[in-house]
Design an enzyme around this catalytic site. Structure first.
Site, PDB file in Angstrom:
ATOM      1  N   ARG A  17       0.867  -1.186   0.000  1.00  0.00           N
ATOM      2  CA  ARG A  17       0.000   0.000   0.000  1.00  0.00           C
ATOM      3  C   ARG A  17       0.896   1.226   0.000  1.00  0.00           C
ATOM      4  O   ARG A  17       1.844   1.310   0.791  1.00  0.00           O
ATOM      5  CB  ARG A  17      -0.889  -0.029   1.250  1.00  0.00           C
ATOM      6  N   TYR A  66      -2.383  11.465   5.297  1.00  0.00           N
ATOM      7  CA  TYR A  66      -2.632  10.230   6.022  1.00  0.00           C
ATOM      8  C   TYR A  66      -1.576   9.164   5.674  1.00  0.00           C
ATOM      9  O   TYR A  66      -1.232   8.983   4.512  1.00  0.00           O
ATOM     10  CB  TYR A  66      -4.030   9.645   5.726  1.00  0.00           C
ATOM     11  N   HIS A  91      -8.570   6.995   3.337  1.00  0.00           N
ATOM     12  CA  HIS A  91      -8.840   7.323   4.739  1.00  0.00           C
ATOM     13  C   HIS A  91     -10.023   8.283   4.903  1.00  0.00           C
ATOM     14  O   HIS A  91      -9.947   9.288   5.621  1.00  0.00           O
ATOM     15  CB  HIS A  91      -7.582   7.868   5.431  1.00  0.00           C
TER      16      HIS A  91
HETATM   17  O1  LIG Z   1      -4.233   0.713   8.542  1.00  0.00           O
HETATM   18  C1  LIG Z   1      -5.152   1.371   8.077  1.00  0.00           C
HETATM   19  O2  LIG Z   1      -5.722   1.079   7.023  1.00  0.00           O
HETATM   20  C2  LIG Z   1      -5.611   2.565   8.783  1.00  0.00           C
HETATM   21  O3  LIG Z   1      -6.416   3.290   8.229  1.00  0.00           O
HETATM   22  C3  LIG Z   1      -5.062   2.780  10.129  1.00  0.00           C
HETATM   23  C4  LIG Z   1      -5.937   3.652  11.024  1.00  0.00           C
HETATM   24  O4  LIG Z   1      -5.719   5.001  10.747  1.00  0.00           O
HETATM   25  C5  LIG Z   1      -5.592   3.359  12.456  1.00  0.00           C
HETATM   26  O5  LIG Z   1      -5.809   2.021  12.732  1.00  0.00           O
HETATM   27  C6  LIG Z   1      -6.394   4.234  13.403  1.00  0.00           C
HETATM   28  O6  LIG Z   1      -6.125   3.865  14.716  1.00  0.00           O
HETATM   29 MG   LIG Z   2      -7.316   2.291   6.497  1.00  0.00          MG
END
Ligand SMILES: O=C(O)C(=O)C[C@H](O)[C@H](O)CO
Ligand SMILES: [Mg+2]
Length: 410
Positions: free
Chosen positions: A155, A167, A220
């Protein structure tokens, strides 16, 4: 044949261990009269103590004296019996209990958990890693690093030109940890800059990786359905394995608009707690992968129901596996993934050495896959003495605001 005698299966202790070996985890430990102990993950990132209190104050007292073998009945008792159903706190607490009880049952049966679920459907669990960089070229370098480590699915999350934060981009690129401060850090988000950049990242990545590597991306929850449709369409030439959480999914119907405009596969569900959160998405075939996890969706008992519903519609599993899901969740997920017929992929964000030392486990990574072990139970234990050296340390997830200050989806 029931495992152990009724006397041996009697629950004699249930306690919560909150610790912070690099990050916070909440673990439920259940003890039986026969001396078999099971553990379950109950971590809810940024809201850990709410689940710890739910368990300690409201659930643990009711478990004492129960038959640990009655997993289904205990699940129903905690779900129906609370009257207030669903929600992340309740369902993470139920997951902690459920996971610990499956661990106990499998240990008493002297079987690895996947055997109890129905046996192997595959010999390895395909995982994806989380490569991230401060900008496009750095992200491509990180992607190559993951390929060298053996990953077949990666990813990609990158810094966006003109934005200080995005993010999924970490300070330390191998270990991503978003919960950094006792009060939420404020980050600025600009959708237009992101939409202009993301297709360029994947054009470059596909060129560098060739056709054989699976590429994934996590939006996200930051786009509107129409923006997500645009992005999905723009990414089609680069054949993504999936586009994750393109828009918030409280309104499941919103995915119809995205679906009508793009063939980029869609993955949703890491914040879901029950089958009701994803029922319409699955039954209307609006998604391709369901990302619910053991810890946030009511444990193995409930996750199995979700996977079974999904299998009717050719929706496959792609469980969340960030660092805030403890090794107990990961170990359990790997047994589930080894069994579940409609498996798709498993997220694998590595834990730090400190975390791994507190949670010794027998799963291992090799050539882009994780292998669950063969020891009885889910194969993960808790070193309580070591855990005591890492007391709970308050941390919360960041929040995001648009450039004009409007609060947005982080
Ligand atoms: O790993 C992922 O796909 C995420 O989106 C991680 C999250 O932001 C995370 O688990 C929040 O605590
Ligand atoms: Mg995620």
């Amino acid at each position: 044949m029931e495992e152990g005698t009724a006397k041996e299966r009697r629950i004699t202790g249930a306690r919560v261990v909150a610790c912070s070996p690099g990050r916070n985890f909440v673990t439920l430990v259940i003890e039986t009269a026969g001396g078999v102990t099971g553990i379950g993950d109950a971590t809810l990132n940024g809201r850990e103590l709410a689940v710890a209190s739910y368990l300690q104050d409201h659930v643990c007292p009711a478990l004492i004296g129960c038959d640990a073998g009655m997993i289904e009945d205990i699940w129903q008792y905690l779900y129906r019996g609370a009257y207030w159903r669903r929600g992340p706190v309740t369902m993470s607490a139920i997951a902690g209990v459920d996971t610990a009880l499956w661990d106990i049952k499998a240990k008493m049966a002297n079987m690895p958990l996947y055997q109890l679920l129905g046996g192997r459907s595959r010999d390895r669990v395909l995982v994806y890693g989380h490569a991230n960089g401060r900008d496009l070229e750095h992200t491509i370098e990180e992607m190559q690093r993951y390929r060298e480590m053996g990953y077949r699915a990666i990813r990609l999350q990158s810094g966006v030109p003109g934005l200080q934060t995005a993010y999924g981009v970490s300070k330390d690129s191998l270990f991503y940890e978003p919960a950094s401060d006792a009060l939420p850090e404020e980050q600025v988000w600009d959708t237009a800059r992101y939409l202009a950049f993301a297709p360029k990242l994947f054009e470059r990545a596909r060129e560098a990786a060739g056709p054989d590597i699976h590429l994934l991306h996590d939006v996200h929850h930051r786009l509107t359905p129409q923006e997500a449709a645009r992005l999905g369409k723009a990414l089609e030439p680069y054949s993504l394995f999936w586009m994750e959480d393109p828009t918030p999914a409280e309104n499941q119907e919103a995915f119809r608009l995205i679906r009508q405009h793009t063939t980029t596969p869609l993955a949703v569900g890491e914040v879901f707690n029950t089958i009701h959160d994803c029922r319409e998405l699955i039954q209307n075939q609006l998604i391709d992968y369901i990302r619910t996890t053991v810890v946030h969706a009511g444990g193995v008992t409930h996750l199995r129901r979700i996977a079974d519903l999904a299998s009717l519609y050719q929706v496959r599993t792609g469980s969340h596996g960030a660092t805030d899901l403890s090794p107990v969740c990961m170990g359990t997920a790997l047994h589930f993934d080894t069994w579940v017929p409609n498996f798709g992929i498993q997220e694998y964000m590595r834990h730090t050495e400190e975390t791994d030392a507190v949670f010794p486990h027998d799963y291992r990574f090799e050539e882009g896959a994780l292998f669950c072990g063969e020891s009885p139970g889910h194969g993960v234990s808790l070193d309580e003495k070591l855990a005591a050296k890492y007391p709970y340390d308050p941390k919360q997830l960041p929040v995001a605001r648009l450039t004009d200050g409007t609060l947005w989806n982080w």
